[in-house]
Design a protein around this motif. Sequence first.
Motif, mmCIF file in Angstrom:
data_model
loop_
_atom_site.group_PDB
_atom_site.id
_atom_site.type_symbol
_atom_site.label_atom_id
_atom_site.label_comp_id
_atom_site.label_asym_id
_atom_site.label_seq_id
_atom_site.Cartn_x
_atom_site.Cartn_y
_atom_site.Cartn_z
ATOM 1 N N ALA A 194 40.399 -41.554 -44.990
ATOM 2 C CA ALA A 194 40.061 -41.863 -46.319
ATOM 3 C C ALA A 194 38.944 -42.845 -46.271
ATOM 4 O O ALA A 194 38.793 -44.201 -45.824
ATOM 5 N N GLU A 195 37.755 -42.304 -46.364
ATOM 6 C CA GLU A 195 36.514 -43.185 -46.003
ATOM 7 C C GLU A 195 36.039 -44.031 -47.133
ATOM 8 O O GLU A 195 36.512 -43.580 -48.401
ATOM 9 N N GLU A 196 35.318 -44.958 -46.723
ATOM 10 C CA GLU A 196 34.695 -45.617 -47.702
ATOM 11 C C GLU A 196 33.359 -45.954 -47.252
ATOM 12 O O GLU A 196 33.006 -46.065 -46.046
ATOM 13 N N LEU A 201 21.793 -54.049 -47.882
ATOM 14 C CA LEU A 201 20.521 -53.927 -48.054
ATOM 15 C C LEU A 201 19.860 -54.293 -46.858
ATOM 16 O O LEU A 201 20.028 -55.131 -46.107
ATOM 17 N N ASP A 202 18.889 -53.570 -46.451
ATOM 18 C CA ASP A 202 17.791 -53.759 -45.245
ATOM 19 C C ASP A 202 17.075 -54.800 -45.647
ATOM 20 O O ASP A 202 16.748 -55.515 -46.612
ATOM 21 N N PRO A 203 16.242 -55.378 -44.555
ATOM 22 C CA PRO A 203 15.377 -56.732 -44.871
ATOM 23 C C PRO A 203 14.321 -56.398 -45.655
ATOM 24 O O PRO A 203 13.708 -57.169 -46.288
ATOM 25 N N LYS A 206 15.883 -52.292 -49.387
ATOM 26 C CA LYS A 206 16.562 -50.915 -49.588
ATOM 27 C C LYS A 206 17.821 -50.677 -49.227
ATOM 28 O O LYS A 206 18.427 -51.427 -48.330
ATOM 29 N N LYS A 207 18.706 -49.882 -50.103
ATOM 30 C CA LYS A 207 19.923 -49.804 -49.822
ATOM 31 C C LYS A 207 20.149 -48.823 -48.592
ATOM 32 O O LYS A 207 19.521 -47.779 -48.259
ATOM 33 N N TYR A 208 21.344 -49.037 -47.742
ATOM 34 C CA TYR A 208 21.795 -48.332 -46.748
ATOM 35 C C TYR A 208 23.369 -48.269 -46.851
ATOM 36 O O TYR A 208 23.791 -49.484 -47.575
ATOM 37 N N TYR A 209 23.922 -47.166 -46.044
ATOM 38 C CA TYR A 209 25.281 -47.141 -46.126
ATOM 39 C C TYR A 209 25.953 -47.251 -44.797
ATOM 40 O O TYR A 209 25.407 -46.442 -43.742
#
Length: 260
Positions: A194-196, A201-203, A206-209
């Motif tokens: 069951a992934e989440e 936010l990077d420096p 920008k969004k990353y997951y």
Amino acid sequence: MQKDDRPVILVTNDDGITAPGIRNLVEAVRDLGRVVVVAPDKPQSGMGHAITIGEPLRLEKVNEFDDIESWQCSGTPVDCVKLAKDKILHRKPDICLSGINHGPNHSINIIYSGTMSAAMEAAIEGIPSVGFSLYEFGFDADFTVSKHLAHTITKRMLEERLPEHTLLNVNIPKAKPDEFKGIKICRQAYAKWAEEFDERLDPRGKKYYWMTGKFLNLDKHDQTDIEALKNGYASIVPIKIDFTDMAAKQMLEEKWKDLL
């Protein structure tokens, strides 16, 4: 020159050629035949059955296991098996061993596992194959039980000459020799991740997951690989390459007659 009539044992993995697991596997079976190692030059966990098609592959002979012929490959575990057969051995090996993986490959994990995909690729080519996985993630893991099982199972497979498409998924519990209960022939448990995805936010803003989640065992039957491991047993699950659901095929043939 004396002819070498020993069986050819191809050894590979997905943790990379320098991982302790593959070193222990080589030590476990080196007396059973001519061992040749072809493994990734870096960790390739979770690669599944991926192959490299968009960039060149490189093979380099290395001295990683003393007198054992060994090669590192820039590609995936499946690439390693393909190249070993075509460019190194120039023939099918008598058996292919993949592992010993750091971490279990029970239940649904076989879908994602580079360890098991390498063994599956060999089985597709008609080579009896087995993937070994230890339920222990640390590089300082105790491989005593795993080495004993790898030797015993490989020896038995070579002696009995199982059908050429035989593919076994062997998972070994974290246990000392005096705690180990034995082996059970099992079926694959029904379980899933069951992934989440943790959003960050990077420096630069920008969004990353980052994937997180938990493992859900939805199958409490006592004949599954998960239950065997939980109770101190090693599990052996025979795997089919043919994914056809025969019951569903029959159902569709009956209910969808008007479409046929």
